[in-house]
Design a protein around this motif. Structure first.
Motif, PDB file in Angstrom:
ATOM      1  N   ASN A 148       0.691  -1.128   0.085  1.00  0.00           N
ATOM      2  CA  ASN A 148      -0.005   0.050  -0.075  1.00  0.00           C
ATOM      3  C   ASN A 148       0.902   1.418   0.005  1.00  0.00           C
ATOM      4  O   ASN A 148       0.522   2.262  -0.626  1.00  0.00           O
ATOM      5  CB  ASN A 148      -0.837   0.205   1.099  1.00  0.00           C
ATOM      6  N   ASN A 149       2.012   1.404   0.856  1.00  0.00           N
ATOM      7  CA  ASN A 149       2.974   2.160   0.701  1.00  0.00           C
ATOM      8  C   ASN A 149       3.630   2.547  -0.544  1.00  0.00           C
ATOM      9  O   ASN A 149       3.593   3.839  -1.268  1.00  0.00           O
ATOM     10  CB  ASN A 149       3.868   2.125   1.959  1.00  0.00           C
ATOM     11  N   ASP A 150       3.772   1.502  -1.216  1.00  0.00           N
ATOM     12  CA  ASP A 150       4.330   1.521  -2.458  1.00  0.00           C
ATOM     13  C   ASP A 150       3.369   2.114  -3.357  1.00  0.00           C
ATOM     14  O   ASP A 150       3.948   2.804  -4.382  1.00  0.00           O
ATOM     15  CB  ASP A 150       5.029   0.180  -3.060  1.00  0.00           C
ATOM     16  N   LEU A 151       2.271   1.705  -3.509  1.00  0.00           N
ATOM     17  CA  LEU A 151       1.347   2.209  -4.407  1.00  0.00           C
ATOM     18  C   LEU A 151       0.998   3.611  -4.015  1.00  0.00           C
ATOM     19  O   LEU A 151       0.817   4.364  -4.909  1.00  0.00           O
ATOM     20  CB  LEU A 151       0.057   1.409  -3.902  1.00  0.00           C
ATOM     21  N   THR A 152       1.043   4.038  -2.747  1.00  0.00           N
ATOM     22  CA  THR A 152       0.692   5.470  -2.501  1.00  0.00           C
ATOM     23  C   THR A 152       1.654   6.310  -3.008  1.00  0.00           C
ATOM     24  O   THR A 152       1.550   7.299  -3.405  1.00  0.00           O
ATOM     25  CB  THR A 152       0.457   5.580  -0.877  1.00  0.00           C
ATOM     26  N   ASN A 153       3.044   5.873  -2.989  1.00  0.00           N
ATOM     27  CA  ASN A 153       4.201   6.316  -3.337  1.00  0.00           C
ATOM     28  C   ASN A 153       4.202   6.736  -4.926  1.00  0.00           C
ATOM     29  O   ASN A 153       4.481   7.632  -5.470  1.00  0.00           O
ATOM     30  CB  ASN A 153       5.497   5.833  -3.129  1.00  0.00           C
ATOM     31  N   GLN A 155       1.452   6.420  -6.517  1.00  0.00           N
ATOM     32  CA  GLN A 155       0.386   7.449  -7.028  1.00  0.00           C
ATOM     33  C   GLN A 155       0.773   8.992  -6.853  1.00  0.00           C
ATOM     34  O   GLN A 155       0.357   9.922  -7.616  1.00  0.00           O
ATOM     35  CB  GLN A 155      -0.954   7.180  -6.175  1.00  0.00           C
ATOM     36  N   ARG A 156       1.469   9.313  -5.715  1.00  0.00           N
ATOM     37  CA  ARG A 156       2.071  10.659  -5.518  1.00  0.00           C
ATOM     38  C   ARG A 156       2.962  10.947  -6.812  1.00  0.00           C
ATOM     39  O   ARG A 156       2.661  11.895  -7.285  1.00  0.00           O
ATOM     40  CB  ARG A 156       2.922  10.543  -4.352  1.00  0.00           C
ATOM     41  N   THR A 159       0.712  11.528  -9.666  1.00  0.00           N
ATOM     42  CA  THR A 159      -0.074  12.640  -9.743  1.00  0.00           C
ATOM     43  C   THR A 159       0.907  14.117  -9.911  1.00  0.00           C
ATOM     44  O   THR A 159       0.531  14.926 -10.689  1.00  0.00           O
ATOM     45  CB  THR A 159      -0.551  13.003  -8.355  1.00  0.00           C
TER      46      THR A 159
END
Length: 372
Positions: A148-153, A155-156, A159
């Motif tokens: 999830n952290n990898d995905l969040t990073n 995604q950032r 973006t």
């Protein structure tokens, strides 16, 4: 009442989910009352989830660590909730974290209480079972957290890149608008220079040539003006363009509007710039030709322009009820620069040009938009 240091709540419901006892609450639950359904919670968005929670308990005997938004003393708070089905009773426990729920249930099994003593053995079993299950799932949760952290990073980063691309796109659009604006200005300067130069000419035929060249420059400038003012930098509203161009030419060449009329029948269509520029020049030549030559002397009549899309083709018609072309004249081989332009530009559009000369003159150009 059970005494526990953990901020939590415990209640019992009947098989339909209606609260029959609140045997512990040090969170200040404002939404739960005996006799009301568990589904009646503070956050409307959690009510459907609460219904699924009750049904899952009935189907699986127990569920573990669901998150709900409940109303606590007029304040919404996210709580972790677990539930068990025992002898047709549904026991529901909640706290601010999953660990707190376990601590509370472990504490509860050690207390001699009217409601809990009969269920102590069952609750011990479930508590132990879920603690073991939690230990087994800990590594999975840890891995899921990492992913999830990898995905969040990611995604950032995506973006950030999207913002950069949007900024670049806006800059590109501004530059393209500026190019159209400058091209329009340059064409208008050329038109003005031709007009000034023609004032020095004595020969009427030469003046007319300058005037026609001036109108050609204006017709192209008008397209770039439309694109400069449009939000779509690739297409222009051709109905507005034809209307403006035809009226400009009409005011230039028709001295007596009561003698020669102008009729427009234009559909609302957008045209790609690659098609718009040659089509605008074709329109300029055909309309100019009708206005100058179709009605000699005091002869009156009407010039008609229609444009639209028929199935997958665009169709432009310019017609008049004037004297028509001489029957022995081949428009494809004439020395007229205007007709040579019309023929050449139609080929540039990969289109077809047709002349009907029985009652006046009608030119029909059909083409498919370039790039389609």
């Amino acid at each position: 009442m059970v005494d526990s240091a953990v901020e939590s709540f415990g209640l019992a419901c009947d098989y339909n989910g209606k609260i029959i006892e609140i045997f512990y609450d040090n969170l200040g639950l404002g939404s739960f009352k005996i006799g009301e359904p568990f589904l009646k919670i503070g956050d409307e968005g959690s009510q459907e989830k609460a219904q699924d929670f009750i049904e899952k308990i009935k189907n699986q005997d127990a569920v573990y660590d669901w998150e709900f938004t409940l109303k606590l003393e007029d304040e919404l708070m996210v709580l972790h909730v677990s539930g068990f089905l025992v002898n047709q009773y549904i026991l529901i426990f909640g706290a601010k974290s999953a660990d707190d729920v376990f601590h509370f249930m472990e504490h509860l099994t050690q207390v001699n209480h009217e409601q809990t003593s009969a269920l102590r053995g069952v609750m011990k079993y479930f508590t132990t079972h879920f603690l073991e299950q939690e230990a087994k799932e800990a590594k999975i949760y840890e891995e899921l957290g990492r992913l999830n952290n990898d995905l969040t990073n990611a995604q950032r980063e995506l973006t950030k890149k999207n913002i950069q691309l949007e900024q670049l796109n806006q800059q590109k659009e501004m530059l393209i608008k500026e190019v159209h604006h400058r091209v329009k200005n340059n064409l208008m300067i050329i038109s003005s220079l031709l007009n000034l130069q023609s004032s020095y000419l004595k020969d009427e035929e030469s003046k007319e040539i300058f005037k026609e060249s001036q109108n050609r420059a204006k017709s192209m400038a008008l397209i770039h003006e439309r694109l400069y003012r449009s939000t779509d930098l690739k297409n222009i509203d051709f109905k507005e363009y034809i209307t403006t161009l035809a009226n400009d030419l009409y005011r230039t060449y028709v001295k007596d509007p009561s003698r020669i009329g102008l009729e427009l029948n234009i559909q609302e269509v957008n045209i790609d710039i690659n098609s718009a520029i040659p089509l605008g020049l074709i329109l300029n030549e055909l309309v100019t030709n009708s206005m100058k030559h179709a009605f000699p002397g005091d002869r009156g009549g009407k010039i008609s322009i229609s444009f639209g899309k028929e199935e997958d083709e665009f169709v432009l018609k310019v017609s008049d009820d004037g004297i028509g072309f001489p029957p022995d004249l081949d428009y494809t081989k004439t020395n007229s620069l205007g007709m040579q332009l019309v023929t050449s530009l139609t080929s540039q559009l990969n289109g077809k040009l047709k002349l009907e000369n029985s009652q006046g003159t009608q030119f029909t150009i059909t083409f498919k938009e370039l790039g389609v």
